[in-house]
Design a protein around this motif. Structure first.
Motif, PDB file in Angstrom:
ATOM      1  N   ILE A 135      53.800  53.285  22.289  1.00  0.00           N
ATOM      2  CA  ILE A 135      53.310  52.225  23.179  1.00  0.00           C
ATOM      3  C   ILE A 135      53.927  50.890  22.766  1.00  0.00           C
ATOM      4  CG2 ILE A 135      51.259  50.829  23.712  1.00  0.00           C
ATOM      5  CD1 ILE A 135      49.667  53.374  23.952  1.00  0.00           C
ATOM      6  N   THR A 136      54.377  50.142  23.748  1.00  0.00           N
ATOM      7  CA  THR A 136      54.795  48.757  23.552  1.00  0.00           C
ATOM      8  C   THR A 136      53.819  47.868  24.308  1.00  0.00           C
ATOM      9  OG1 THR A 136      57.132  49.356  23.341  1.00  0.00           O
ATOM     10  CG2 THR A 136      56.635  47.063  23.884  1.00  0.00           C
TER      11      THR A 136
ATOM     12  N   ILE B 296      55.005  40.580  21.629  1.00  0.00           N
ATOM     13  CA  ILE B 296      55.390  41.967  21.921  1.00  0.00           C
ATOM     14  C   ILE B 296      55.331  42.783  20.639  1.00  0.00           C
ATOM     15  CG2 ILE B 296      57.201  43.466  22.852  1.00  0.00           C
ATOM     16  CD1 ILE B 296      58.327  40.915  24.239  1.00  0.00           C
ATOM     17  N   SER B 297      54.730  43.968  20.711  1.00  0.00           N
ATOM     18  CA  SER B 297      54.667  44.855  19.557  1.00  0.00           C
ATOM     19  C   SER B 297      54.792  46.296  20.014  1.00  0.00           C
ATOM     20  CB  SER B 297      53.344  44.658  18.807  1.00  0.00           C
ATOM     21  OG  SER B 297      53.292  45.497  17.660  1.00  0.00           O
TER      22      SER B 297
ATOM     23  N   VAL C  49      45.864  50.662  18.155  1.00  0.00           N
ATOM     24  CA  VAL C  49      46.710  50.211  17.049  1.00  0.00           C
ATOM     25  C   VAL C  49      47.682  49.119  17.508  1.00  0.00           C
ATOM     26  CG1 VAL C  49      46.484  52.425  15.887  1.00  0.00           C
ATOM     27  CG2 VAL C  49      48.463  52.028  17.346  1.00  0.00           C
ATOM     28  N   ASN C  50      48.044  49.146  18.776  1.00  0.00           N
ATOM     29  CA  ASN C  50      48.913  48.097  19.323  1.00  0.00           C
ATOM     30  C   ASN C  50      48.120  46.827  19.613  1.00  0.00           C
ATOM     31  OD1 ASN C  50      51.848  49.192  20.153  1.00  0.00           O
ATOM     32  ND2 ASN C  50      50.365  50.847  20.274  1.00  0.00           N
TER      33      ASN C  50
ATOM     34  N   PHE D  10      51.068  46.944  28.876  1.00  0.00           N
ATOM     35  CA  PHE D  10      51.715  47.822  27.910  1.00  0.00           C
ATOM     36  C   PHE D  10      52.535  48.876  28.634  1.00  0.00           C
ATOM     37  CE2 PHE D  10      47.773  49.952  28.946  1.00  0.00           C
ATOM     38  CZ  PHE D  10      48.010  51.314  28.828  1.00  0.00           C
ATOM     39  N   THR D  11      53.482  49.453  27.919  1.00  0.00           N
ATOM     40  CA  THR D  11      54.240  50.600  28.400  1.00  0.00           C
ATOM     41  C   THR D  11      53.904  51.803  27.525  1.00  0.00           C
ATOM     42  OG1 THR D  11      56.177  50.135  27.020  1.00  0.00           O
ATOM     43  CG2 THR D  11      56.136  49.162  29.232  1.00  0.00           C
TER      44      THR D  11
END
Length: 332
Positions: free
Chosen positions: A127-128, A39-40, A66-67, A81-82
């Motif tokens: 964004i996660t 998770i990032s 970037v995520n 992703f969220t």
């Protein structure tokens, strides 16, 4: 157009991998047996991470890229992703272009949007991202920052310094021919997350990190976490700067006349590259070359990991260079 109409029109899609996607209080993800979730979370703020006039399609791409780059550095396969989005207004043409850029990259990596939030305010994108890493015989195959060992080779993927070059031109610090700016700005606004390379490096790389703030600072994180030092062949690293059209120094094939000091600064302290920096045993050189080939990602060997603490920078003649390069820091 209200908040929920906005979400339904531009961001809601049927759930694919998620057990439950957009539309409830929580999304539900079911990891595959024998895997860990990676998770990032990254935030992009107008005026800090991007200019107000950026193409919204490119911004949608970069917001997710970037995520995904963080997942690549971990050797994780993207899952979902969220998106948390603050908007000064509900501008429909802008939203359509942003969503298209976002979902084109998401679909390319089979990574689905499963939830988030929208609010009115200065343009801000958060964004996660969630990824998946195998666990074999109780051991995670995730790439970490802490595994580099003395004697390991040090590599970077792709090219470095392009994004910083474009940023300096846009800030009025440099002037370059239009074709050069066009190529460099594409690297600033539409970075390529090296997901395929990250997956191919599982079991090969002893440590890895994505280059977001500049090589000097990000390499420092590996050295600190692994409790080692490193030697970098700086003028060899300069060869990793992008190749642009037009006449110029033969060693760079770039149509602009910079000093070697300027090239070194771009390569060492540029930032926004979103390439992978990783270490691997010399015994794995052939396997690393194969990983680069199968992932269709250029990879360059730029130095080695040392037992002695600290970072040593060498020029083409093997002479020690002063360590005067600083990476980006939001609060420095």
């Amino acid at each position: 157009m209200g908040e929920f109409d906005l979400i339904a029109r531009y961001f809601k899609r049927p759930a694919r991998r998620a057990a439950l996607g957009i539309g409830d209080d929580c999304a539900l993800l079911q990891p595959a047996p024998g895997t860990q979730l990676a998770i990032s979370c990254d935030m992009l703020v107008q005026g800090r991470h991007f200019f107000a006039d950026v193409n919204p399609h490119s911004l949608g791409h970069k917001a997710l890229a970037v995520n995904l780059s963080d997942l690549a550095a971990c050797g994780a396969k993207p899952l979902a992703f969220t998106l948390a989005l603050a908007l000064p207004e509900a501008n429909e043409p802008w939203l359509a272009a942003f969503a298209n850029g976002l979902f084109e990259l998401a679909d390319a990596h089979d990574c689905e949007l499963i939830g988030g939030d929208t609010t009115a305010g200065p343009l801000n994108i958060c964004i996660t991202v969630f990824g998946e890493v195998p666990v074999v015989n109780g051991q995670s195959l995730a790439l970490l920052r802490s595994g580099a060992r003395a004697g390991d080779d040090l590599y970077v993927s792709g090219t470095l310094g392009d994004a910083r070059l474009a940023l300096n031109v846009q800030l009025g610090k440099l002037s370059v021919p239009a074709p050069v700016l066009l190529a460099a700005r594409a690297r600033l606004e539409r970075p390529t997350p090296r997901v395929a390379l990250g997956l191919a490096l599982r079991g090969l790389a002893s440590a890895a990190i994505d280059l977001s703030d500049g090589l000097m600072g990000d390499l420092g994180h590996i050295l600190e976490c692994s409790q080692v030092g490193a030697t970098v062949q700086v003028d060899q690293l300069v060869q990793c700067i992008g190749s642009y059209p037009g006449p110029g120094p033969a060693e760079n094939q770039v149509g602009i006349d910079f000093s070697m000091a300027q090239w070194r600064t771009l390569a060492l302290a540029g930032g926004d590259d979103y390439e992978l920096l990783f270490a691997a045993s010399p015994h794995h050189r052939a396997a690393v070359a194969l990983a680069a080939q199968t992932s269709q990602t250029p990879v360059h060997r730029i130095g080695q990991i040392d037992a002695s603490p600290g970072l040593r920078l060498l020029d083409a003649q093997g002479q020690l260079l002063p360590n005067q390069y600083a990476s980006f820091d939001h609060f420095a």
